[in-house]
Write a protein that holds these residues in place. Structure first.
Motif, PDB file in Angstrom:
ATOM      1  N   LEU A   1      14.062   4.869 -32.001  1.00  0.00           N
ATOM      2  CA  LEU A   1      15.115   5.957 -31.248  1.00  0.00           C
ATOM      3  C   LEU A   1      16.200   5.782 -32.324  1.00  0.00           C
ATOM      4  N   LEU A   2      16.612   4.408 -32.814  1.00  0.00           N
ATOM      5  CA  LEU A   2      17.815   4.418 -33.790  1.00  0.00           C
ATOM      6  C   LEU A   2      17.378   5.371 -34.982  1.00  0.00           C
ATOM      7  N   HIS A   3      16.304   5.114 -35.394  1.00  0.00           N
ATOM      8  CA  HIS A   3      15.951   5.949 -36.780  1.00  0.00           C
ATOM      9  C   HIS A   3      16.061   7.247 -36.564  1.00  0.00           C
ATOM     10  N   TRP A   4      15.558   7.966 -35.264  1.00  0.00           N
ATOM     11  CA  TRP A   4      15.732   9.412 -34.883  1.00  0.00           C
ATOM     12  C   TRP A   4      17.025   9.898 -34.692  1.00  0.00           C
ATOM     13  N   LYS A   5      18.146   9.167 -34.227  1.00  0.00           N
ATOM     14  CA  LYS A   5      19.322   9.298 -34.177  1.00  0.00           C
ATOM     15  C   LYS A   5      20.081   9.231 -35.310  1.00  0.00           C
ATOM     16  N   SER A   6      19.855   8.129 -36.289  1.00  0.00           N
ATOM     17  CA  SER A   6      20.236   8.144 -37.606  1.00  0.00           C
ATOM     18  C   SER A   6      19.901   9.409 -38.501  1.00  0.00           C
ATOM     19  N   ARG A   7      18.597   9.652 -38.413  1.00  0.00           N
ATOM     20  CA  ARG A   7      18.065  10.610 -39.268  1.00  0.00           C
ATOM     21  C   ARG A   7      18.603  11.949 -38.959  1.00  0.00           C
ATOM     22  N   ASN A   8      19.065  12.399 -37.601  1.00  0.00           N
ATOM     23  CA  ASN A   8      19.589  13.631 -37.058  1.00  0.00           C
ATOM     24  C   ASN A   8      21.075  13.705 -37.420  1.00  0.00           C
ATOM     25  N   LEU A   9      21.706  12.582 -37.367  1.00  0.00           N
ATOM     26  CA  LEU A   9      23.025  12.477 -37.722  1.00  0.00           C
ATOM     27  C   LEU A   9      23.250  12.764 -39.189  1.00  0.00           C
ATOM     28  N   LEU A  10      22.558  12.153 -40.060  1.00  0.00           N
ATOM     29  CA  LEU A  10      22.622  12.141 -41.554  1.00  0.00           C
ATOM     30  C   LEU A  10      22.147  13.617 -41.765  1.00  0.00           C
ATOM     31  N   LEU A  11      21.163  14.151 -41.307  1.00  0.00           N
ATOM     32  CA  LEU A  11      20.893  15.630 -41.810  1.00  0.00           C
ATOM     33  C   LEU A  11      21.950  16.601 -41.074  1.00  0.00           C
ATOM     34  N   PHE A  12      22.623  16.322 -40.014  1.00  0.00           N
ATOM     35  CA  PHE A  12      23.740  16.974 -39.748  1.00  0.00           C
ATOM     36  C   PHE A  12      25.022  17.061 -40.441  1.00  0.00           C
ATOM     37  N   LEU A  13      25.409  15.886 -40.988  1.00  0.00           N
ATOM     38  CA  LEU A  13      26.664  15.709 -41.586  1.00  0.00           C
ATOM     39  C   LEU A  13      26.223  16.018 -43.234  1.00  0.00           C
ATOM     40  N   ILE A  14      25.303  15.673 -43.598  1.00  0.00           N
ATOM     41  CA  ILE A  14      24.855  16.241 -45.245  1.00  0.00           C
ATOM     42  C   ILE A  14      24.926  17.722 -45.278  1.00  0.00           C
ATOM     43  N   GLY A  15      24.125  18.360 -44.050  1.00  0.00           N
ATOM     44  CA  GLY A  15      24.267  19.776 -44.227  1.00  0.00           C
ATOM     45  C   GLY A  15      25.578  20.502 -43.964  1.00  0.00           C
ATOM     46  N   MET A  16      26.390  19.870 -43.086  1.00  0.00           N
ATOM     47  CA  MET A  16      27.806  20.263 -43.015  1.00  0.00           C
ATOM     48  C   MET A  16      28.658  19.902 -44.400  1.00  0.00           C
ATOM     49  N   LEU A  17      28.180  19.153 -44.929  1.00  0.00           N
ATOM     50  CA  LEU A  17      28.843  18.983 -46.404  1.00  0.00           C
ATOM     51  C   LEU A  17      28.506  19.973 -47.211  1.00  0.00           C
ATOM     52  N   ILE A  18      27.214  20.206 -47.514  1.00  0.00           N
ATOM     53  CA  ILE A  18      26.800  21.166 -48.450  1.00  0.00           C
ATOM     54  C   ILE A  18      27.366  22.468 -47.977  1.00  0.00           C
ATOM     55  N   ALA A  19      27.415  22.998 -46.738  1.00  0.00           N
ATOM     56  CA  ALA A  19      27.986  24.199 -46.366  1.00  0.00           C
ATOM     57  C   ALA A  19      29.398  24.161 -46.640  1.00  0.00           C
ATOM     58  N   PHE A  20      30.280  23.084 -46.727  1.00  0.00           N
ATOM     59  CA  PHE A  20      31.597  23.041 -46.850  1.00  0.00           C
ATOM     60  C   PHE A  20      31.768  23.263 -48.481  1.00  0.00           C
ATOM     61  N   ALA A  21      31.092  22.553 -49.167  1.00  0.00           N
ATOM     62  CA  ALA A  21      31.068  22.579 -50.712  1.00  0.00           C
ATOM     63  C   ALA A  21      31.123  24.018 -51.169  1.00  0.00           C
ATOM     64  N   PHE A  22      29.991  24.594 -50.973  1.00  0.00           N
ATOM     65  CA  PHE A  22      29.598  25.976 -51.398  1.00  0.00           C
ATOM     66  C   PHE A  22      30.728  27.068 -50.698  1.00  0.00           C
ATOM     67  N   LEU A  23      31.086  26.840 -49.501  1.00  0.00           N
ATOM     68  CA  LEU A  23      32.125  27.790 -49.213  1.00  0.00           C
ATOM     69  C   LEU A  23      33.583  27.521 -49.841  1.00  0.00           C
ATOM     70  N   SER A  24      33.644  26.321 -50.325  1.00  0.00           N
ATOM     71  CA  SER A  24      34.798  25.986 -51.194  1.00  0.00           C
ATOM     72  C   SER A  24      34.896  26.468 -52.585  1.00  0.00           C
ATOM     73  N   LEU A  25      33.599  26.725 -53.167  1.00  0.00           N
ATOM     74  CA  LEU A  25      33.653  27.276 -54.209  1.00  0.00           C
ATOM     75  C   LEU A  25      33.988  28.804 -54.301  1.00  0.00           C
ATOM     76  N   THR A  26      33.917  29.609 -53.017  1.00  0.00           N
ATOM     77  CA  THR A  26      34.163  30.849 -52.951  1.00  0.00           C
ATOM     78  C   THR A  26      36.122  31.389 -52.895  1.00  0.00           C
ATOM     79  N   GLY A  27      36.316  30.078 -52.616  1.00  0.00           N
ATOM     80  CA  GLY A  27      37.868  30.075 -52.425  1.00  0.00           C
ATOM     81  C   GLY A  27      38.332  30.544 -51.159  1.00  0.00           C
ATOM     82  N   LEU A  28      37.269  30.366 -50.209  1.00  0.00           N
ATOM     83  CA  LEU A  28      37.657  30.359 -48.723  1.00  0.00           C
ATOM     84  C   LEU A  28      38.825  29.508 -48.342  1.00  0.00           C
ATOM     85  N   PHE A  29      38.935  28.443 -48.677  1.00  0.00           N
ATOM     86  CA  PHE A  29      40.014  27.443 -48.313  1.00  0.00           C
ATOM     87  C   PHE A  29      41.105  27.369 -49.207  1.00  0.00           C
ATOM     88  N   THR A  30      42.469  27.103 -48.809  1.00  0.00           N
ATOM     89  CA  THR A  30      43.368  26.843 -49.781  1.00  0.00           C
ATOM     90  C   THR A  30      43.276  25.448 -50.269  1.00  0.00           C
TER      91      THR A  30
END
Length: 244
Positions: A158-187
């Motif tokens: 269960l600890l592995h399962w929670k860790s995996r899901n947490l990291l998949l979500f956080l890294i996915g969020m980071l990747i989405a933010f990184a590419f959105l930032s390249l478009t100039g969406l954020f100040t």
């Protein structure tokens, strides 16, 4: 408005405070579990050191008309590779699988930091590597790694399962933010704040989560944590319905 250097300094302070707290917590952790703690302390400690280097403006190199901070690059390469390594260790996978899930984040960070600023075909290939790499990591952890984890005691699985899901979500969020930032969406200011926040959330958040649940690692069934790739645990079991 807070400067970029000040943001890096604030992040560095948070890392240092977290490092001290986790270091004190490590003293009460059994010796056999401290290797996990040491890896997470490496991630948090490196985050602090590189944040202060970035605040001082050291290590900047020009890539495709943009400046890449080498301290930030080193921080990202080590942090994401180590965090996926630890998550895979929790599942008791083979050394070969550990090597694969550690190498993929390394390649993704190199592609994003040095490929996407170049533009043209190089940027396109780098984008495919970053996004495709995350999809491959997700497949490995939802598939082969999760099947291996089925042989573990319930609490540790269960600890592995929670860790995996947490990291998949956080890294996915980071990747989405990184590419959105390249478009100039954020100040510039907003992008820097979000970048520091997400980086802290991944490193400090994941480390805090695992330290809070470190007792689950005491659950053991006698398996070596880096067993043979051909064990029944990996190829003879399937994930329970709805577990992923």
């Amino acid at each position: 408005m807070i400067s970029v250097s000040a943001l890096h300094s604030i992040s560095g302070g948070v890392y240092v405070l977290t490092f001290v707290v986790l270091l004190l917590r490590t003293r009460s952790v059994p010796d056999r579990l401290r290797r996990y703690c040491h890896l997470l302390l490496l991630v948090v400690g490196l985050g602090g050191a590189t944040s202060f280097l970035a605040a001082a403006g050291l290590g900047g190199v020009a890539v495709g008309g943009q400046t890449v901070l080498l301290p930030t690059f080193v921080n990202d390469v080590v942090a994401y590779s180590v965090l996926w390594f630890v998550t895979a260790m929790l599942a008791g996978v083979s050394r070969r699988m550990l090597a694969v899930v550690t190498a993929l984040p390394f390649v993704q960070v190199v592609a994003f930091q040095f490929g996407t600023p170049m533009g043209g075909l190089i940027a396109l290939v780098s984008t495919v590597v970053v996004i495709g790499g995350h999809l491959v990591v997700a497949y490995l952890f939802v598939g082969p790694v999760w099947r291996t984890a089925q042989a573990l005691p319930d609490e540790r699985r269960l600890l592995h399962w929670k860790s995996r899901n947490l990291l998949l979500f956080l890294i996915g969020m980071l990747i989405a933010f990184a590419f959105l930032s390249l478009t100039g969406l954020f100040t510039t200011f907003g992008g820097n704040v979000l970048n520091q926040y997400i980086a802290l959330l991944i490193r400090v958040g994941f480390a805090g989560f695992l330290f809070a649940n470190i007792d689950a690692l005491d659950a053991t069934d006698g398996r070596d944590e880096t067993g043979d790739d051909h064990s029944p645990a990996e190829f003879g079991r399937s994930a329970p319905s709805g577990a992923d």
